[in-house]
Design a protein around this motif. Structure first.
Motif, mmCIF file in Angstrom:
data_model
loop_
_atom_site.group_PDB
_atom_site.id
_atom_site.type_symbol
_atom_site.label_atom_id
_atom_site.label_comp_id
_atom_site.label_asym_id
_atom_site.label_seq_id
_atom_site.Cartn_x
_atom_site.Cartn_y
_atom_site.Cartn_z
ATOM 1 N N ASN A 1 76.773 63.448 -51.552
ATOM 2 C CA ASN A 1 77.220 63.217 -52.931
ATOM 3 C C ASN A 1 78.255 62.095 -52.993
ATOM 4 O OD1 ASN A 1 77.202 63.643 -55.683
ATOM 5 N ND2 ASN A 1 78.674 65.308 -55.627
ATOM 6 N N ILE A 2 77.926 60.989 -52.341
ATOM 7 C CA ILE A 2 78.831 59.840 -52.294
ATOM 8 C C ILE A 2 78.582 58.948 -53.498
ATOM 9 C CG2 ILE A 2 79.421 57.755 -51.010
ATOM 10 C CD1 ILE A 2 78.819 59.273 -48.442
ATOM 11 N N GLN A 3 79.664 58.507 -54.125
ATOM 12 C CA GLN A 3 79.553 57.728 -55.352
ATOM 13 C C GLN A 3 79.489 56.231 -55.089
ATOM 14 O OE1 GLN A 3 82.862 58.199 -58.037
ATOM 15 N NE2 GLN A 3 81.547 57.938 -59.813
ATOM 16 N N GLY A 4 80.223 55.735 -54.110
ATOM 17 C CA GLY A 4 80.243 54.295 -53.887
ATOM 18 C C GLY A 4 80.980 53.927 -52.628
ATOM 19 N N TYR A 5 81.027 52.636 -52.367
ATOM 20 C CA TYR A 5 81.703 52.094 -51.182
ATOM 21 C C TYR A 5 83.146 51.737 -51.530
ATOM 22 C CZ TYR A 5 76.740 50.916 -50.258
ATOM 23 O OH TYR A 5 75.379 50.931 -50.112
ATOM 24 N N PRO A 6 84.103 51.933 -50.646
ATOM 25 C CA PRO A 6 84.009 52.727 -49.420
ATOM 26 C C PRO A 6 84.354 54.191 -49.701
ATOM 27 C CG PRO A 6 86.141 51.678 -49.494
ATOM 28 C CD PRO A 6 85.425 51.269 -50.766
ATOM 29 N N THR A 7 83.850 55.078 -48.872
ATOM 30 C CA THR A 7 84.213 56.491 -48.931
ATOM 31 C C THR A 7 84.490 56.974 -47.511
ATOM 32 O OG1 THR A 7 82.849 56.897 -50.892
ATOM 33 C CG2 THR A 7 83.465 58.803 -49.575
ATOM 34 N N LEU A 8 85.607 57.658 -47.343
ATOM 35 C CA LEU A 8 85.965 58.275 -46.065
ATOM 36 C C LEU A 8 85.898 59.790 -46.220
ATOM 37 C CD1 LEU A 8 89.090 56.132 -45.040
ATOM 38 C CD2 LEU A 8 86.842 56.085 -43.974
ATOM 39 N N ILE A 9 85.067 60.434 -45.408
ATOM 40 C CA ILE A 9 84.898 61.885 -45.487
ATOM 41 C C ILE A 9 85.188 62.490 -44.120
ATOM 42 C CG2 ILE A 9 83.280 63.769 -45.930
ATOM 43 C CD1 ILE A 9 81.771 62.011 -47.811
ATOM 44 N N VAL A 10 85.946 63.578 -44.108
ATOM 45 C CA VAL A 10 86.220 64.311 -42.881
ATOM 46 C C VAL A 10 85.321 65.549 -42.872
ATOM 47 C CG1 VAL A 10 87.961 65.394 -41.422
ATOM 48 C CG2 VAL A 10 88.605 63.511 -42.937
ATOM 49 N N LEU A 11 84.528 65.700 -41.799
ATOM 50 C CA LEU A 11 83.548 66.783 -41.689
ATOM 51 C C LEU A 11 83.855 67.676 -40.488
ATOM 52 C CD1 LEU A 11 80.388 64.536 -42.123
ATOM 53 C CD2 LEU A 11 81.308 66.059 -43.866
ATOM 54 N N ARG A 12 83.505 68.921 -40.603
ATOM 55 C CA ARG A 12 83.565 69.827 -39.456
ATOM 56 C C ARG A 12 82.323 69.604 -38.594
ATOM 57 N NH1 ARG A 12 87.909 72.735 -40.151
ATOM 58 N NH2 ARG A 12 88.575 73.366 -42.236
ATOM 59 N N PRO A 13 82.331 70.115 -37.360
ATOM 60 C CA PRO A 13 81.169 69.919 -36.482
ATOM 61 C C PRO A 13 79.856 70.444 -37.057
ATOM 62 C CG PRO A 13 83.047 70.635 -35.197
ATOM 63 C CD PRO A 13 83.456 70.736 -36.635
ATOM 64 N N ASP A 14 79.940 71.406 -37.999
ATOM 65 C CA ASP A 14 78.712 71.929 -38.613
ATOM 66 C C ASP A 14 78.351 71.174 -39.895
ATOM 67 O OD1 ASP A 14 80.606 72.775 -40.379
ATOM 68 O OD2 ASP A 14 80.217 74.917 -40.146
ATOM 69 N N ARG A 15 79.006 70.022 -40.136
ATOM 70 C CA ARG A 15 78.759 69.120 -41.272
ATOM 71 C C ARG A 15 79.389 69.588 -42.576
ATOM 72 N NH1 ARG A 15 72.336 67.735 -40.365
ATOM 73 N NH2 ARG A 15 72.567 66.605 -38.407
ATOM 74 N N ARG A 16 80.112 70.693 -42.570
ATOM 75 C CA ARG A 16 80.837 71.083 -43.779
ATOM 76 C C ARG A 16 81.944 70.082 -44.048
ATOM 77 N NH1 ARG A 16 83.821 75.716 -43.392
ATOM 78 N NH2 ARG A 16 83.511 75.821 -41.144
ATOM 79 N N GLU A 17 82.116 69.738 -45.308
ATOM 80 C CA GLU A 17 83.122 68.743 -45.672
ATOM 81 C C GLU A 17 84.505 69.377 -45.757
ATOM 82 O OE1 GLU A 17 84.161 65.867 -49.474
ATOM 83 O OE2 GLU A 17 82.062 66.067 -48.851
#
Length: 406
Positions: free
Chosen positions: A59-75
């Motif tokens: 659900n990324i809206q545009g550039y740039p976006t920084l997302i931190v995820l857990r190892p199971d891909r949960r945001e």
């Protein structure tokens, strides 16, 4: 999953100016590098194979976006993408200490704020609200949500941070604040202006949204002029910072223009001193900036500033000169098209739009620049239906053409 480490996902594009500002600044900051050694860094270029599908998935809206995820891909969270090093580092430290996911933190903040830990509030304070895209704020009322967080926050600096973000998130058609609301907003601003740590910590919001914040916090007339003077003094304080980079200098000049027009009117002539300052900052940025990432992040801003002070010829010269220096010259061509259109040169405008499309690289970017070209044809030469159909057929993937023609 094998290492049980969080992922730092960077979604960007080679041509994107804010992305290149991150590359030239935050990503080279020694403290940022040290704090991310426990993270698995992933760069997802929007033009790489399958990237747009991943963008939709997150659900990324545009550039740039920084997302931190857990190892199971949960945001866990997504970061305010201005690249403010101190704020980003504080969020990453909270994650390393086992910080919770932003979604349950957000829900608790609205229902039982006293249960939140210091790390919870740090993650909320560093969240990229402009990148939320309906993930947390489903009804789009970011302004109202941030105002509620301001009321719930446990201390003054956090309260004022959320209050400023709430003012900055106001939409142009929002109803004006009443006298009580304006007075509260002015108190917030004046306290931040008088507190160096808060002034610095909220710099991106204050600079990037100077005009809307001033308009929200004051009534037109003497009240706005007075507050604008205090605001301008705060911006000048930023200008004396020893580590201020060229991009930040340009942003400050733009904020001064926004403040002047917010209290003097959109059509009021700019002061000669401000015009001279803008031209000097643009010339300085152009002559001193050699790094290709840094140039990609500032040349479009510099050209926009020149256009904003009605030096459109200077903006055009700057952009044309950059075409031979940039690794993504097609990025500047829609801006050159707009300048040509403003002076009545429809043929020149369409030529730039076509060149931008034909020279753009990467599947997603080619669609984007192709749409620019088709829209330009429809707007500037609506009678040439054959050219419009031909261009649209080139841009639209074959699997979609039947639907498009229908």
């Amino acid at each position: 999953r094998e290492q049980d480490n969080p992922v730092l996902l960077y979604w960007g594009a080679v041509w994107c100016p804010p992305c290149n500002r991150l590359k030239a600044g935050l990503f080279r900051d020694p403290d940022f590098i040290a704090r991310t050694r426990d993270f698995i860094p992933v760069y997802l270029d929007g033009d790489s194979k399958g990237a747009q599908a991943w963008g939709e998935r997150f659900n990324i809206q545009g550039y740039p976006t920084l997302i931190v995820l857990r190892p199971d891909r949960r945001e866990i969270t997504r970061l305010f993408s201005s690249g403010d090093a101190a704020q980003v580092e504080a969020v990453l430290d909270a994650v390393r200490r086992g910080g919770r996911d932003i979604e349950p933190i957000f829900k608790d903040a609205l229902t039982q704020p006293r249960q939140l830990s210091a790390d919870d509030w740090t993650l909320l304070a560093g969240y990229g609200w402009s990148l939320d895209n309906g993930r947390l704020v489903e009804d789009g009322d970011t302004t109202g949500v941030l105002a509620r967080l301001a009321a719930a926050a446990p201390d003054g600096p956090l309260q004022r941070r959320f209050a400023l973000q709430s003012l900055a998130a106001r939409k142009p058609d929002s109803a004006p604040l009443d006298a009580t609301g304006r007075a509260a907003a002015r108190r917030t601003l004046e306290t931040v202006f008088a507190t160096p740590a808060e002034l610095q910590g909220n710099r991106d919001t204050l600079v990037g949204r100077a005009g809307p914040i001033l308009e929200a916090a004051s009534a037109a007339g003497a009240e706005r002029v007075q507050l604008a003077g205090k605001y301008e003094a705060a911006l000048q304080g930023f200008g004396t910072a020893p580590k201020l980079d060229t991009s930040e200098r340009l942003s400050l000049a733009g904020a001064e223009i926004d403040l002047f027009r917010a209290h003097a009117g959109a059509k009021a002539p700019l002061p000669p001193a401000l015009i001279s300052k803008v031209k000097a900052e643009v010339a300085r940025a152009d002559s001193e900036t050699k790094d290709r990432y840094a140039r990609q992040s500032l040349i479009s801003s510099a050209a926009h500033l020149l256009s904003d002070i009605d030096d459109k010829a200077g903006a055009e010269r700057l952009l044309k000169a950059e075409l031979t220096k940039s690794a993504s010259p097609y990025y500047y061509m829609p801006s050159l098209a707009k300048l040509a259109e403003l002076r009545g040169d429809k043929t020149g405008a369409l030529t730039w739009l076509r060149r931008g499309y034909e020279t753009s690289e990467g599947p997603a970017s080619r669609v984007q620049w192709g749409v620019n070209y088709v829209e330009g044809l429809i707007r500037l030469d609506p009678g040439d239906k054959a050219a419009i159909r031909k261009a649209a057929a080139q841009v639209v993937p074959p699997t979609m053409r039947a639907e498009f023609q229908g």
